[in-house]
Design a protein around this motif. Sequence first.
Motif, short mmCIF file in Angstrom:
data_model
loop_
_atom_site.label_atom_id
_atom_site.label_comp_id
_atom_site.label_asym_id
_atom_site.label_seq_id
_atom_site.Cartn_x
_atom_site.Cartn_y
_atom_site.Cartn_z
N VAL A 28 -12.16 -24.74 -18.83
CA VAL A 28 -13.58 -25.08 -18.75
C VAL A 28 -14.45 -23.95 -19.31
CG1 VAL A 28 -15.48 -25.73 -17.22
CG2 VAL A 28 -13.16 -26.54 -16.74
N MET A 29 -14.25 -22.74 -18.80
CA MET A 29 -15.06 -21.61 -19.24
C MET A 29 -14.51 -20.94 -20.50
SD MET A 29 -17.44 -21.80 -17.08
CE MET A 29 -18.36 -20.37 -17.64
N ARG A 30 -13.24 -21.23 -20.81
CA ARG A 30 -12.57 -20.65 -22.00
C ARG A 30 -12.71 -19.13 -22.05
NH1 ARG A 30 -10.78 -24.61 -25.18
NH2 ARG A 30 -11.73 -26.68 -25.00
N MET A 31 -12.44 -18.50 -20.91
CA MET A 31 -12.51 -17.04 -20.84
C MET A 31 -11.32 -16.41 -21.54
SD MET A 31 -13.85 -16.29 -16.97
CE MET A 31 -15.27 -17.12 -16.28
N GLU A 32 -11.51 -15.17 -21.90
CA GLU A 32 -10.46 -14.40 -22.56
C GLU A 32 -10.32 -13.05 -21.88
OE1 GLU A 32 -12.00 -14.13 -26.49
OE2 GLU A 32 -11.32 -16.16 -27.08
N THR A 50 -12.18 -7.70 -14.04
CA THR A 50 -12.08 -7.95 -15.48
C THR A 50 -10.74 -8.59 -15.78
OG1 THR A 50 -13.45 -6.01 -15.97
CG2 THR A 50 -12.12 -6.90 -17.77
N ILE A 51 -10.78 -9.72 -16.47
CA ILE A 51 -9.54 -10.42 -16.82
C ILE A 51 -8.77 -9.58 -17.84
CG2 ILE A 51 -8.58 -12.47 -17.95
CD1 ILE A 51 -10.88 -14.06 -16.74
N THR A 52 -7.51 -9.35 -17.54
CA THR A 52 -6.68 -8.53 -18.43
C THR A 52 -5.70 -9.37 -19.25
OG1 THR A 52 -5.12 -8.18 -16.61
CG2 THR A 52 -6.84 -6.51 -16.94
N ALA A 59 -3.84 -16.36 -14.65
CA ALA A 59 -4.57 -15.27 -15.30
C ALA A 59 -4.44 -14.04 -14.42
CB ALA A 59 -6.04 -15.64 -15.49
N GLU A 60 -4.49 -12.88 -15.04
CA GLU A 60 -4.45 -11.63 -14.31
C GLU A 60 -5.78 -10.90 -14.50
OE1 GLU A 60 -1.13 -9.43 -15.69
OE2 GLU A 60 0.36 -10.80 -14.84
N ALA A 61 -6.23 -10.25 -13.43
CA ALA A 61 -7.49 -9.52 -13.51
C ALA A 61 -7.38 -8.23 -12.70
CB ALA A 61 -8.63 -10.38 -13.00
N GLU A 62 -8.23 -7.28 -13.05
CA GLU A 62 -8.25 -5.99 -12.35
C GLU A 62 -9.62 -5.77 -11.73
OE1 GLU A 62 -7.52 -1.21 -13.20
OE2 GLU A 62 -7.46 -2.65 -14.84
N VAL A 63 -9.62 -5.41 -10.45
CA VAL A 63 -10.87 -5.10 -9.75
C VAL A 63 -11.48 -3.83 -10.34
CG1 VAL A 63 -11.88 -4.38 -7.55
CG2 VAL A 63 -10.19 -6.24 -7.61
#
Length: 249
Positions: A28-32, A50-52, A59-63
Amino acid sequence: MQRYFLPDMPVDKLVTISGEDFHHISRVMRMEAGSRIYTVFPDGRTAIATITAIHEVSAEAEVTEWVEKSVELPADVVISCGLVKGDKFDYIIQKGTELGAAGFIPFEASRSVVKWDQKKGAKKTERWQKIAKEAAEQSHRTRIPAVSEPLSIAKVIESGKDFDIKLYAYEETAKAGDMSAFYEALHGLTAGKRVIVVSGPEGGLSDREAEQLTAGGFTACALGPRIMRAETAPLYVLSAISFYTELMR
């Protein structure tokens, strides 16, 4: 930034996002990689992450930053509303969540036109909980209000033992011109207290239900001199509590 409620705490500042939230991020948001989001954890804390990496199913992200600001009402306010027609309860949940409700307890009132179908009940409650989640994300809440399956009026009254303030909106109180009870309840409301407010379906609460609530320690109150629709009364309650506890102070 989009907001997502995650089921697990971060491990070494890293989080994994899957399921419907991953679908929303990727499709939906097509984030990268590099996109930033709000993440809300089970303890109610919020962080910017931040999505890594975007994988096939997660998806993986870092605080990167913790957000300390609280947007929750100082008091826990639970709305118990008689079952109403059509999608009115959807509306109550959505707008009530935006206004800060801590939870919703529908009940089968004697004047409820809608009758609860046990076979379809679980699916409907799941839908209500999804509406609360989406509204909590949209309004930047740090908690998702719990939505219970419909109870009997007796069970609602029994649940009152867990609350500091117990009220019910009653049309006859408004007609009698007694406008003091709701104000007095708010005047004694301090941070950390729990409040439950019962309101009726179309047609309001019956005399018998009012008697049961009063016997159970609930106080009848008027919500101003006008008679409100079933879907309006809960929102008035939440708006008034928000004004009294967040803006006046």
